[in-house]
Design an enzyme around this catalytic site. Sequence first.
Site, PDB file in Angstrom:
ATOM      1  N   CYS A  24      25.052   7.573  -7.091  1.00 37.77           N
ATOM      2  CA  CYS A  24      26.055   8.592  -6.767  1.00 37.77           C
ATOM      3  C   CYS A  24      27.122   8.747  -7.847  1.00 37.77           C
ATOM      4  O   CYS A  24      28.020   9.585  -7.713  1.00 37.77           O
ATOM      5  CB  CYS A  24      26.692   8.283  -5.421  1.00 37.77           C
ATOM      6  SG  CYS A  24      25.461   8.333  -4.111  1.00 37.77           S
ATOM      7  N   HIS A  68      30.829  25.839  -2.978  1.00 38.95           N
ATOM      8  CA  HIS A  68      30.282  26.206  -4.286  1.00 38.95           C
ATOM      9  C   HIS A  68      31.210  25.828  -5.435  1.00 38.95           C
ATOM     10  O   HIS A  68      31.349  26.562  -6.413  1.00 38.95           O
ATOM     11  CB  HIS A  68      29.896  27.699  -4.348  1.00 38.95           C
ATOM     12  CG  HIS A  68      28.625  27.989  -3.603  1.00 38.95           C
ATOM     13  ND1 HIS A  68      28.555  28.017  -2.232  1.00 38.95           N
ATOM     14  CD2 HIS A  68      27.373  28.233  -4.036  1.00 38.95           C
ATOM     15  CE1 HIS A  68      27.328  28.279  -1.843  1.00 38.95           C
ATOM     16  NE2 HIS A  68      26.574  28.405  -2.921  1.00 38.95           N
ATOM     17  N   GLU A 105      28.185  14.196   5.130  1.00 39.63           N
ATOM     18  CA  GLU A 105      27.666  14.346   3.767  1.00 39.63           C
ATOM     19  C   GLU A 105      26.158  14.587   3.830  1.00 39.63           C
ATOM     20  O   GLU A 105      25.611  15.342   3.028  1.00 39.63           O
ATOM     21  CB  GLU A 105      27.983  13.086   2.976  1.00 39.63           C
ATOM     22  CG  GLU A 105      27.738  13.245   1.502  1.00 39.63           C
ATOM     23  CD  GLU A 105      28.457  12.199   0.702  1.00 39.63           C
ATOM     24  OE1 GLU A 105      27.947  11.063   0.683  1.00 39.63           O
ATOM     25  OE2 GLU A 105      29.500  12.503   0.128  1.00 39.63           O
TER      26      GLU A 105
HETATM   27  N1  LIG Z   1      31.241   5.188   2.520  1.00 41.06           N
HETATM   28  C1  LIG Z   1      30.618   6.076   1.695  1.00 41.06           C
HETATM   29  N2  LIG Z   1      29.497   5.708   1.058  1.00 41.06           N
HETATM   30  C2  LIG Z   1      28.864   6.587   0.263  1.00 41.06           C
HETATM   31  C3  LIG Z   1      29.372   7.873   0.088  1.00 41.06           C
HETATM   32  C4  LIG Z   1      30.571   8.235   0.760  1.00 41.06           C
HETATM   33  O1  LIG Z   1      31.098   9.351   0.652  1.00 41.06           O
HETATM   34  N3  LIG Z   1      31.150   7.314   1.548  1.00 41.06           N
HETATM   35  N4  LIG Z   1      28.699   8.757  -0.683  1.00 41.06           N
HETATM   36  C5  LIG Z   1      27.568   8.454  -1.309  1.00 41.06           C
HETATM   37  C6  LIG Z   1      26.877   9.481  -2.140  1.00 41.06           C
HETATM   38  O2  LIG Z   1      27.617  10.683  -2.197  1.00 41.06           O
HETATM   39  C7  LIG Z   1      25.420   9.762  -1.794  1.00 41.06           C
HETATM   40  O3  LIG Z   1      25.025  11.013  -2.325  1.00 41.06           O
HETATM   41  C8  LIG Z   1      25.158   9.785  -0.319  1.00 41.06           C
HETATM   42  O4  LIG Z   1      23.858  10.146  -0.091  1.00 41.06           O
HETATM   43  P1  LIG Z   1      22.745   9.102   0.402  1.00 41.06           P
HETATM   44  O5  LIG Z   1      23.253   8.254   1.487  1.00 41.06           O
HETATM   45  O6  LIG Z   1      22.161   8.392  -0.742  1.00 41.06           O
HETATM   46  O7  LIG Z   1      21.798  10.104   1.022  1.00 41.06           O
HETATM   47  P2  LIG Z   1      20.667  10.892   0.319  1.00 41.06           P
HETATM   48  O8  LIG Z   1      20.793  12.299   0.738  1.00 41.06           O
HETATM   49  O9  LIG Z   1      20.632  10.642  -1.120  1.00 41.06           O
HETATM   50  O10 LIG Z   1      19.443  10.265   1.105  1.00 41.06           O
HETATM   51  P3  LIG Z   1      18.442   9.133   0.662  1.00 41.06           P
HETATM   52  O11 LIG Z   1      17.499   9.110   1.817  1.00 41.06           O
HETATM   53  O12 LIG Z   1      19.218   7.860   0.539  1.00 41.06           O
HETATM   54  O13 LIG Z   1      17.835   9.599  -0.606  1.00 41.06           O
HETATM   55  C9  LIG Z   1      27.011   7.105  -1.217  1.00 41.06           C
HETATM   56  N5  LIG Z   1      27.735   6.227  -0.368  1.00 41.06           N
HETATM   57 ZN    ZN Z   2      26.925  12.403  -2.893  1.00 40.81          ZN
END
Ligand SMILES: Nc1nc2c(c(=O)[nH]1)N=C([C@H](O)[C@H](O)COP(=O)(O)OP(=O)(O)OP(=O)(O)O)CN2
Ligand code: ZN
Length: 117
Positions: A24, A68, A105
Amino acid sequence: MRICRAYTLESSHQLTGVPPTHKCSRLHGHQYRVVLTIEGPVDPVSGFVIDFWELDRAFAPLHEQLDHHHLNDVPGLGNPTAELIATWIGERLAIPGLRRVTVYETPDCWAEWDSPA
Ligand SMILES: Nc1nc2c(c(=O)[nH]1)N=C([C@H](O)[C@H](O)COP(=O)(O)OP(=O)(O)OP(=O)(O)O)CN2
Ligand SMILES: [Zn+2]
């Protein structure tokens, strides 16, 4: 009574508080879902806690700044985690009875900001 109104944002970001090895830290995007929760009595005349249209009007300027856009570029959002996006929105919305801002998210990950009052 509690009412809720949901909005969608398509935005990019990269997290600055994680090591460079964290996926991330790289530029990527999400379809965010923002849910506003408002609590209060039901007005006997309108039948509303608050008109959903009033929520739309209050949220529109924030939606304009976030949707966006690259969230890291939004003033006050240098490290746009779900937690800090929810806080950023909650602290900028002047809606009577605003109780909670929820930022999804992904469908499986979200953060909840609760009004301090
Ligand atoms: N406590 C938090 N942890 C994380 C955050 C956050 O905002 N608060 N954000 C992220 C990243 O932005 C990441 O993109 C989150 O996505 P993720 O969980 O990896 O989900 P995906 O869509 O990528 O799904 P996968 O199945 O894991 O590919 C991380 N942590
Ligand atoms: Zn993210």
